[in-house]
Design an enzyme around this catalytic site. Structure first.
Site, PDB file in Angstrom:
ATOM      1  N   ASP A 417       0.808  -1.179  -0.110  1.00  0.00           N
ATOM      2  CA  ASP A 417      -0.004  -0.077   0.207  1.00  0.00           C
ATOM      3  C   ASP A 417       0.862   1.130  -0.075  1.00  0.00           C
ATOM      4  OD1 ASP A 417      -2.688   1.204   0.482  1.00  0.00           O
ATOM      5  OD2 ASP A 417      -1.540   1.854   2.377  1.00  0.00           O
ATOM      6  N   GLU A 470       1.522  -0.537  -5.048  1.00  0.00           N
ATOM      7  CA  GLU A 470       0.024   0.481  -5.432  1.00  0.00           C
ATOM      8  C   GLU A 470       0.931   1.816  -5.704  1.00  0.00           C
ATOM      9  OE1 GLU A 470      -3.443   3.049  -3.597  1.00  0.00           O
ATOM     10  OE2 GLU A 470      -1.808   2.426  -2.511  1.00  0.00           O
TER      11      GLU A 470
END
Length: 736
Positions: A417, A470
Site C-alpha cells: 500500500d 500501489e
C-alpha cells in the site's frame, strides 16, 4: 555488614529503592539466586502483595527454606547452604502459587538472533522474538522479548501478575537494546503488554510489536500465540504456483473486505456478527469459483485498532485480526482457497502506522519506529507516523513481517500500500515542509533500499510469490528487476489507466467524442511496466459513487455502460482487479459496516452483470490471446483507434503462437450496422462474447454468432468484416 544489608541478603538501599519504585535497570543483578560468599546462595524475590513465600527443591518439592520478609513489604530473601535448582511457593490473598523463579534463568536469546536483529536481516523474527512458548531447562513457559533500547526499565505485565510492572522486570541484552524474560508455566492465550519506563517516566502500556495474536478490538492487549496447528493440504498449489502467477498466466483478482462481504445482520441492518474465516471460506470459495477469478485480494487483515481504517492503519504487523477468528482459522481459509485453485493476496502497509498510545509511537519514550522530525515522520494526510526504514531494526522488522505472511500462511503475494508516499520525501507536502535526502533530493533513499531488498528477499525466500506496488506516480522501473536498477516489484497498479478510463465512461456519450484519447492513452505506456488494471475499493467510496452509479444515462444505459466498460477492461492489456460489489452493479457506495446488497441479484440487470463477469473471466483464462502477452507489445495491435466521431475502438489481441481475438467497442447508444473492420485472415469469425447479449439483460443486437469475411482490404488488412455494433457494447470475435 549492616543490619539492613543482612536483612535483605546483602542488598544495598539504592537497589531496594529502585526495585520498590520499579526503576531498576537490571533486576537480574539483584533478584534470583546469588552467591553469599560462603559457598551458599541467597535467593531473593520481589513479590509485592504476597503474604508469604518458601523455597522448594525443584526435583523433590521439599521445603528448603522459609523466605523472610524484612522491613520492605514484598521483598523476600532466603539463604540456601548450597546452590541448587528450586521452586518458589508463594501465598497470595487469592491462593497459593508454585512456580520456577524467572530470575533463576540465564540469558535466553542466542547471540546470532541478536546479531541478525541488529543488522536488520533476521528473516524469522516472528518465531524468535515477542512471546514464544518454549522450554528452558525442561520447564515450559513463555519467553518475552522486546526492542526498547532507550528504556530505563521494561516489564511484561498481564493477568498473571496483576498487571504490576514491579513483578517481572526484564533483562537488557547489550548492545542490541532487546529486553527479555522467561515466565515459567504461562500458556497460550495469556493477555499481556509491556510497561516501559522511559527517560521521562512511565509510558502508557504498550502492545507487543511482534505479537502473533491480540485481543479483540477495542481491547488492545497482545496475546501469547500458540504455534500454528494447521496441517496444510495445498502441496499441489504451492508446486504449481510460480507458473500460475507468471506474467504469461491469467491474473484476475477479486478485492474484498473480509468483514463486509457477507456477515450476519439484524432487521435494522446492523452487523450482529462477522463470519469467522472457516465460515467465510464455505461461502466465498464457491462464489469465486462461480465467478472465475484466479485470485482474491484481502484488504489488510493485520490487527488494527480502528475498523473504519479498513485495516490500512495496522499496529500488529504479525497478527491476523481477532475479528474473524484465530491464526489457525486464517490458515484454514488460505488452505481452502488453494485447494480450490484460488490464490490469495494480502494488502500490506509498510509505509505508516497510527499514533495510538498502546502502539509503536514513541515506543520506548523516543522516536524508535518513526522518524524523530515530524517533517519526515508525520503523515499529514492520514495523521499517522512514517516508518524510519533507514534504521536497521525497523527495516528488518518490516522485512520479517512480509516473510511471516508469505511463509507461515502460504500467502501468494503482497500488495504494498501507498508506495508513492514511501518513495518521495515531499509526498503531499508543501515547500519547506519536508527534509531533503543526503544528496539534497526528494527521493526517500532508505525506503527505496528497503523496497528493493524486500523484493530480492521475497524472490529468494518465497519463490513464486508476487509483490505488487500501489504506486501512482511516473517513478521509472517499479516492476523492473533490481539488477537493472528497478524496484523489483512483480506488478504495478495502473492508476493512470483507471483515472482516464473512468473519466471517459462517466461522460455522457454525446461528449465522448472529445475525450476519445482517454480510452487509448494507456496503450502508449502499457508496456513500460507490468501492469494490473485496478477498479479498487478507493473508487467506490467517499462520494465517488459506486461503479454502476458513475455511469451516465437512464437505467438501461447505466447497465449497458457498465457491461461495456468491464468488457473493455478485460480485453485491455494488463491483469485485472475488481472490487467486491462491482461484479453485480451494487448501487450503494461500499460501507464497511454492512454486507453487500446481495438482494439485488433477484433483478435481471444485476444478475446479467454478474454473468458477464463470470463469462469474461472464463474467456480470459481460456483464450491465450487475452493473457499470454499482457506485458508484451506484440500481444496488441490497433485496428481502429481514431474513430472519435463514432466513439468506436477496435484492436486485435494475439497469443504467442499467432492466434488472434478481435475486440470492437462502441461507446455510444447508437447501433451501427455493417461497420467495416479489417482482419488479417479467417473466412469466418465467431462472436464469442457480446456485452449486449440478452443473457446479460442487453438488447441482443449483434451478428447472430458468426460473420463471414470479405476480400475487401481495410485498416491495412487484406480482409474485412461488416459488423453490426450493438449500442454501448463490446464484441469479442475469433476466427474459426
Amino acid at each position: 555488614m549492616s543490619t539492613h544489608k543482612r536483612e535483605h541478603g546483602g542488598l544495598g538501599r539504592a537497589d531496594i529503592d529502585d526495585l520498590v519504585h520499579a526503576r531498576h535497570a537490571d533486576a537480574f543483578a539483584v533478584l534470583g539466586p546469588h552467591p553469599d560468599g560462603a559457598g551458599g546462595q541467597y535467593v531473593r524475590a520481589y513479590l509485592p502483595e504476597a503474604l508469604s513465600a518458601r523455597v522448594l527443591a525443584r526435583d523433590g518439592g521439599q521445603v528448603l527454606a522459609e523466605m523472610e520478609q524484612g522491613s520492605v513489604p514484598g521483598l523476600f530473601v532466603a539463604r540456601l547452604g548450597a546452590p541448587q535448582a528450586y521452586l518458589l511457593q508463594v501465598n497470595w490473598a487469592g491462593g497459593e502459587q508454585v512456580t520456577e523463579d524467572p530470575y533463576s534463568f540465564g540469558p535466553l536469546l542466542g547471540e546470532m538472533d541478536l546479531y541478525l536483529f541488529a543488522e536488520g536481516n533476521h528473516r524469522d523474527l516472528a518465531n524468535r522474538f515477542g512471546a514464544q512458548l518454549i522450554e528452558v531447562e525442561g520447564v515450559a513457559g513463555v519467553r518475552f522479548s522486546v526492542w526498547a533500547p532507550n528504556a530505563r526499565r521494561v516489564s511484561v505485565v498481564g493477568d498473571f501478575n496483576n498487571w504490576d510492572g514491579r513483578r517481572h522486570p526484564m533483562r537488557l541484552r547489550h548492545p542490541t537494546g532487546v529486553w527479555e524474560v522467561f515466565v515459567p508455566r504461562l500458556q497460550a492465550g495469556e493477555a499481556y503488554k509491556y510497561e516501559v519506563l522511559g527517560r521521562e517516566g512511565i509510558l502508557p502500556l504498550k502492545a507487543d510489536p511482534l505479537a502473533r495474536a491480540t485481543e479483540l478490538p477495542p481491547s488492545t492487549a497482545s496475546r501469547v500465540a500458540d504455534v500454528l496447528q494447521h496441517e496444510w493440504q495445498d502441496q499441489h498449489w504451492m508446486e504449481v504456483r510460480a507458473q500460475r502467477q507468471a506474467t504469461s498466466a491469467p491474473l484476475s483478482i477479486y478485492e474484498l473486505h473480509a468483514g463486509s462481504w457477507q456477515c450476519e445482520m439484524d432487521d435494522a441492518g446492523e452487523v450482529t456478527r462477522f463470519f469467522n474465516w472457516r465460515e467465510l471460506a464455505e461461502r466465498l470459495v464457491p462464489y469465486i469459483q462461480q465467478l472465475g477469478f484466479t485470485h482474491i485480494e484481502l484488504m489488510p487483515i493485520m490487527e488494527h485498532p480502528f475498523g473504519g481504517s479498513w485495516g490500512y492503519q495496522p499496529l500488529s504487523m504479525f497478527a491476523p485480526t481477532a475479528r474473524y477468528g484465530s491464526a489457525d482459522d486464517f490458515a484454514a481459509f488460505i488452505d481452502a482457497c488453494h485447494q480450490a485453485g484460488i490464490g490469495v493476496l494480502l494488502d500490506w502497509v509498510p509505509a505508516h502506522f497510527p499514533t495510538d498510545s498502546h502502539g509503536l509511537a514513541r515506543f520506548d519514550g523516543t522516536a524508535l519506529y518513526e522518524y524523530e522530525n515530524p517533517l519526515e515522520g508525520f503523515h499529514q494526510d492520514w495523521d499517522t507516523l512514517i516508518y524510519n526504514l533507514g534504521r536497521n531494526e525497523v527495516h528488518g522488522f518490516m522485512l520479517a513481517s512480509a516473510l511471516h505472511w508469505l511463509k507461515q500462511f502460504h500467502i501468494d503475494g503482497l500488495r504494498v500500500d501507498a508506495v508513492a508516499s514511501m518513495l518521495y520525501r515531499d509526498y503531499s507536502r508543501k515547500a519547506g515542509e519536508w527534509v531533503p535526502n543526503r544528496h539534497g533530493g526528494r527521493e526517500n533513499l532508505e525506503a527505496i533500499d528497503f523496497l528493493r531488498h524486500l523484493n530480492d528477499v521475497v524472490a529468494l525466500e518465497a519463490p513464486g510469490a508476487l509483490v505488487i506496488a500501489e504506486e501512482s506516480t511516473a517513478w521509472p522501473g517499479v516492476s523492473q528487476p533490481t539488477q537493472q536498477g528497478g524496484l523489483g516489484f512483480a506488478y504495478k497498479w495502473n492508476m493512470g489507466w483507471m483515472h482516464d478510463t473512468l473519466h471517459y465512461i462517466q461522460n455522457d456519450p454525446i461528449h465522448r467524442t472529445y475525450h476519445h484519447n482517454e480510452m487509448s492513452f494507456g496503450l502508449i505506456y502499457a508496456y513500460s511496466e507490468h501492469f494490473i488494471l485496478p477498479i479498487s475499493h478507493d473508487e467506490v467510496v467517499h462520494g465517488k459513487h459506486s461503479l454502476i452509479d458513475k455511469m451516465p444515462g437512464d437505467r438501461w444505459q447505466k447497465f449497458a455502460n457498465l457491461r461495456a466498460y468491464l468488457t473493455f477492461m478485460w480485453c485491455h492489456p494488463g491483469k485485472k482487479l475488481l472490487f467486491m460489489g462491482c461484479e453485480f452493479g451494487q448501487w450503494r457506495e461500499w460501507n464497511h459496516d454492512s454486507e453487500l446488497d446481495w438482494y439485488l441479484l433477484q433483478y435481471k440487470e444485476h444478475l446479467g452483470v454478474q454473468r458477464l463477469v463470470s463469462d469474461l473471466n472464463r474467456l480470459y483464462r481460456e483464450e491465450r490471446a487475452l493473457h499470454e502477452q499482457d506485458c508484451l507489445p506484440q500481444g496488441f495491435q490497433w485496428l481502429i483507434g481514431d474513430d472519435a466521431r463514432n466513439s468506436v475502438y477496435a484492436w486485435l489481441r494475439w497469443s504467442a503462437t499467432g492466434e488472434p481475438l478481435l475486440v470492437v467497442a462502441n461507446f455510444t447508444p447508437v447501433p451501427r450496422e455493417l461497420y467495416r473492420i479489417g482482419v488479417p485472415f479467417g473466412e469466418r469469425w465467431q462472436e464469442v462474447l457480446n456485452s449486449d447479449a440478452e443473457g446479460y439483460a442487453g438488447s441482443n443486437y449483434g451478428n447472430g454468432g458468426m460473420v463471414e469475411s470479405e476480400a475487401v482490404p481495410s485498416h491495412g488488412q487484406p480482409l474485412s468484416l461488416g459488423l453490426n455494433l450493438p449500442p454501448l457494447a463490446v464484441l469479442i470475435l475469433r476466427p474459426v
